[in-house]
Enzyme design. Structure first.
Site, PDB file in Angstrom:
ATOM      1  N   CYS A 124      60.686  36.262   2.866  1.00 43.50           N
ATOM      2  CA  CYS A 124      59.615  35.702   2.440  1.00 43.50           C
ATOM      3  C   CYS A 124      59.568  35.248   0.981  1.00 43.50           C
ATOM      4  O   CYS A 124      60.429  35.723   0.259  1.00 43.50           O
ATOM      5  CB  CYS A 124      58.311  36.443   2.855  1.00 43.50           C
ATOM      6  SG  CYS A 124      56.724  35.551   2.812  1.00 43.50           S
ATOM      7  N   CYS A 126      56.563  35.358  -0.795  1.00 44.17           N
ATOM      8  CA  CYS A 126      55.580  35.700  -1.666  1.00 44.17           C
ATOM      9  C   CYS A 126      55.503  36.724  -2.704  1.00 44.17           C
ATOM     10  O   CYS A 126      54.810  36.831  -3.836  1.00 44.17           O
ATOM     11  CB  CYS A 126      54.303  36.169  -0.503  1.00 44.17           C
ATOM     12  SG  CYS A 126      54.923  37.490   0.303  1.00 44.17           S
ATOM     13  N   CYS A 134      53.340  32.057   0.416  1.00 41.10           N
ATOM     14  CA  CYS A 134      54.577  32.526   1.344  1.00 41.10           C
ATOM     15  C   CYS A 134      55.455  31.373   1.545  1.00 41.10           C
ATOM     16  O   CYS A 134      56.522  31.371   2.088  1.00 41.10           O
ATOM     17  CB  CYS A 134      54.365  33.024   2.455  1.00 41.10           C
ATOM     18  SG  CYS A 134      53.310  34.510   2.468  1.00 41.10           S
ATOM     19  N   LYS A 199      51.703  36.796  13.581  1.00 41.60           N
ATOM     20  CA  LYS A 199      51.259  37.349  12.549  1.00 41.60           C
ATOM     21  C   LYS A 199      49.986  36.909  11.971  1.00 41.60           C
ATOM     22  O   LYS A 199      49.663  35.776  11.790  1.00 41.60           O
ATOM     23  CB  LYS A 199      52.278  37.284  11.095  1.00 41.60           C
ATOM     24  CG  LYS A 199      51.996  37.823  10.043  1.00 41.60           C
ATOM     25  CD  LYS A 199      52.770  37.605   8.890  1.00 41.60           C
ATOM     26  CE  LYS A 199      52.505  38.209   7.753  1.00 41.60           C
ATOM     27  NZ  LYS A 199      53.529  38.218   6.474  1.00 41.60           N
ATOM     28  N   ARG A 209      49.963  44.419  -0.279  1.00 40.73           N
ATOM     29  CA  ARG A 209      50.050  43.354  -1.487  1.00 40.73           C
ATOM     30  C   ARG A 209      49.967  44.029  -2.655  1.00 40.73           C
ATOM     31  O   ARG A 209      50.719  43.493  -3.760  1.00 40.73           O
ATOM     32  CB  ARG A 209      48.845  42.291  -1.383  1.00 40.73           C
ATOM     33  CG  ARG A 209      48.872  41.706  -0.141  1.00 40.73           C
ATOM     34  CD  ARG A 209      48.105  40.634   0.143  1.00 40.73           C
ATOM     35  NE  ARG A 209      48.020  39.976   1.339  1.00 40.73           N
ATOM     36  CZ  ARG A 209      47.157  39.174   1.979  1.00 40.73           C
ATOM     37  NH1 ARG A 209      46.140  38.831   1.237  1.00 40.73           N
ATOM     38  NH2 ARG A 209      47.440  38.869   3.233  1.00 40.73           N
ATOM     39  N   ARG A 221      45.562  33.223   3.145  1.00 42.15           N
ATOM     40  CA  ARG A 221      46.812  32.881   3.873  1.00 42.15           C
ATOM     41  C   ARG A 221      46.470  32.346   5.203  1.00 42.15           C
ATOM     42  O   ARG A 221      47.250  32.289   6.082  1.00 42.15           O
ATOM     43  CB  ARG A 221      47.708  34.008   4.244  1.00 42.15           C
ATOM     44  CG  ARG A 221      48.155  34.840   3.060  1.00 42.15           C
ATOM     45  CD  ARG A 221      49.591  35.540   3.110  1.00 42.15           C
ATOM     46  NE  ARG A 221      50.068  36.513   2.169  1.00 42.15           N
ATOM     47  CZ  ARG A 221      50.385  36.379   0.937  1.00 42.15           C
ATOM     48  NH1 ARG A 221      50.439  34.972   0.583  1.00 42.15           N
ATOM     49  NH2 ARG A 221      50.597  37.391   0.242  1.00 42.15           N
ATOM     50  N   LYS A 252      51.863  41.381  14.637  1.00 42.67           N
ATOM     51  CA  LYS A 252      51.473  42.249  13.381  1.00 42.67           C
ATOM     52  C   LYS A 252      50.127  41.791  12.905  1.00 42.67           C
ATOM     53  O   LYS A 252      49.735  40.580  12.992  1.00 42.67           O
ATOM     54  CB  LYS A 252      52.564  41.742  12.334  1.00 42.67           C
ATOM     55  CG  LYS A 252      52.136  42.315  10.868  1.00 42.67           C
ATOM     56  CD  LYS A 252      53.238  42.096   9.977  1.00 42.67           C
ATOM     57  CE  LYS A 252      52.814  42.328   8.499  1.00 42.67           C
ATOM     58  NZ  LYS A 252      53.304  41.625   7.553  1.00 42.67           N
ATOM     59  N   SER A 278      50.187  48.321   6.431  1.00 46.48           N
ATOM     60  CA  SER A 278      49.764  49.155   5.380  1.00 46.48           C
ATOM     61  C   SER A 278      48.485  49.640   5.464  1.00 46.48           C
ATOM     62  O   SER A 278      48.289  50.830   5.199  1.00 46.48           O
ATOM     63  CB  SER A 278      49.881  48.461   4.064  1.00 46.48           C
ATOM     64  OG  SER A 278      49.273  47.274   4.021  1.00 46.48           O
ATOM     65  N   TYR A 317      55.287  53.021   8.301  1.00 49.82           N
ATOM     66  CA  TYR A 317      55.482  53.655   7.174  1.00 49.82           C
ATOM     67  C   TYR A 317      55.499  55.119   7.695  1.00 49.82           C
ATOM     68  O   TYR A 317      55.932  56.144   6.627  1.00 49.82           O
ATOM     69  CB  TYR A 317      54.314  53.396   6.065  1.00 49.82           C
ATOM     70  CG  TYR A 317      54.266  51.930   5.803  1.00 49.82           C
ATOM     71  CD1 TYR A 317      55.241  51.355   5.147  1.00 49.82           C
ATOM     72  CD2 TYR A 317      53.326  51.258   6.648  1.00 49.82           C
ATOM     73  CE1 TYR A 317      55.188  49.950   4.459  1.00 49.82           C
ATOM     74  CE2 TYR A 317      53.456  49.690   6.364  1.00 49.82           C
ATOM     75  CZ  TYR A 317      54.378  49.090   5.329  1.00 49.82           C
ATOM     76  OH  TYR A 317      54.508  47.970   5.012  1.00 49.82           O
TER      77      TYR A 317
HETATM   78  C1  PBG Z   1      55.009  39.052   3.399  1.00 50.78           C
HETATM   79  C2  PBG Z   1      54.724  40.327   4.398  1.00 50.78           C
HETATM   80  C3  PBG Z   1      53.103  40.965   4.212  1.00 50.78           C
HETATM   81  C4  PBG Z   1      53.530  42.035   5.073  1.00 50.78           C
HETATM   82  C5  PBG Z   1      54.832  41.994   5.475  1.00 50.78           C
HETATM   83  N1  PBG Z   1      55.193  40.836   4.866  1.00 50.78           N
HETATM   84  C6  PBG Z   1      52.056  40.730   3.609  1.00 50.78           C
HETATM   85  C7  PBG Z   1      51.236  39.324   3.690  1.00 50.78           C
HETATM   86  O1  PBG Z   1      51.470  38.402   4.729  1.00 50.78           O
HETATM   87  O2  PBG Z   1      50.190  39.107   3.034  1.00 50.78           O
HETATM   88  C8  PBG Z   1      52.276  42.833   5.298  1.00 50.78           C
HETATM   89  C9  PBG Z   1      52.954  44.340   5.500  1.00 50.78           C
HETATM   90  C10 PBG Z   1      51.962  45.437   5.448  1.00 50.78           C
HETATM   91  O3  PBG Z   1      50.776  45.101   5.198  1.00 50.78           O
HETATM   92  O4  PBG Z   1      52.140  46.572   5.806  1.00 50.78           O
HETATM   93  N2  PBG Z   1      54.512  37.798   3.787  1.00 50.78           N
END
Ligand code: PBG
Length: 332
Positions: A124, A126, A134, A199, A209, A221, A252, A278, A317
């Protein structure tokens, strides 16, 4: 009470009587081998620092990241998902595809340290763009096709460094095809694509983030990630990614989208990964730190529910902790 033919009462509790009986008839078993552990690499040296918003998770510099990989391998975890960050951010996130970038260096280090672990990389822009989106901007819009070209370059650089699996997470249209085409034309036919197919634009990425320093500087996003209310659209995303060449598809977040995991599992024959993100991790950690729930049981239950919904691969995690707990409970 319901009764069977001979009018005996049905006693479902019979098989719940002892731990051994329950284990014998258990339907879903999570194994360490199906877990993927995310690892955050940052510029600099000598860095192993805990991420505030994600207790128990760390930023690692390239010279120390092999320790994280070895812990995962020793615990029996199946794979790693690597996240890098730019030393210097730019509009197009140029460092993301730099052969000297932290991700590319970390790939080499980890491959040398633990060659048998499946090494996946998040692809990615970002964490590399100065605006935090992104993709590449044209005006205030994230331009799809310009972004796709960049994403493919990033994936190629990871393959060149030695990644086994690249995982595009940008949600641009057509990026899986672009990645597959470029990888093949450069001779990386054996590098797999694990596409973040479904996603969602989720509040549960909040803690990440901070970890990846990837919050957008303006806007959000929602223009490229899925609307949380939509499941048919998620199925279309998965369909397209599979048609474009995705080897594994990711749903996700995982926990808050179990219905999507289940439906993707029932409609497609490719391996399905669920990413327990996360915010889903941090929520359990925060509650556990206050004594409001038992961390170990809560994480085990979480991963079991994701597996029960149909996930083959679980990105989490808590992978290392869970893998260790499973070994401990076997040896007891
Ligand atoms: C990057 C990305 C993100 C996550 C994984 N790859 C963040 C987003 O899209 O804002 C999130 C992972 C997580 O929250 O554990 N694009």
């Amino acid at each position: 009470m319901f009764a069977d033919e001979g009018s005996r009462p049905v006693r479902l509790r019979r098989l719940r009587k002892t731990p051994a009986l329950r284990a014998l008839v258990r339907e879903i078993r999570v194994s360490a081998q199906q877990l993927v552990y995310p690892v955050f690499v940052v510029p600099g040296s000598g860095v192993k620092s805990e991420i505030d918003s994600m207790p128990g998770q760390f930023h690692w510099s390239v010279d120390r990241v092999a320790d994280a990989a070895r812990s995962a391998a020793d615990a029996g975890v199946g794979g790693l998902l690597l996240f890098g960050q730019a030393a210097i951010k730019s509009p197009s996130g140029s460092e993301a595809s730099d052969s000297d970038g932290v991700t590319q260096q970390a790939i080499e280090v980890i491959k040398a340290a633990v060659p048998d672990l499946v090494l996946c990389t998040d692809v990615c822009l970002c964490s590399y763009t100065d605006h935090g989106h992104c993709g590449v901007l044209v005006g205030d819009e994230v331009d799809n096709d310009a972004s796709v070209d960049r994403v493919a370059q990033v994936a190629l650089s990871h393959a060149q460094a030695g990644a086994d699996v690249v995982a595009p997470s940008d949600m641009m249209d057509g990026r899986v095809r672009a990645v597959r085409t470029l990888l093949d034309s450069e001779g990386f036919i054996d590098v797999s694509i694990m596409a973040y197919a479904a996603k969602y634009a989720s509040a549960f990425y909040g803690p990440f983030r901070d970890a990846a320093d990837s919050a957008p500087m303006f806007g959000d996003r929602h223009g490229y990630q899925l609307d949380p209310a939509n499941i048919r659209e998620a199925i279309r995303e998965v369909e397209l990614d599979v048609a474009e060449g995705a080897d594994i598809v990711i749903v996700k977040p995982g926990l808050t989208y179990l219905d999507v995991v289940a439906q993707v599992r029932s409609q497609f024959d490719v391996p399905v990964a669920a990413y327990v993100v996360s915010g889903e991790y941090a929520a359990i950690k925060a509650a556990a730190s206050r004594g409001w729930l038992d961390e170990r049981t809560a994480f085990m239950e979480t991963l079991t529910s994701v597996a029960r919904a149909g996930a083959d691969v679980i990105i989490t995690y808590s992978a290392i902790d869970v893998a260790r707990w499973m070994t401990e409970s076997r040896s007891r």
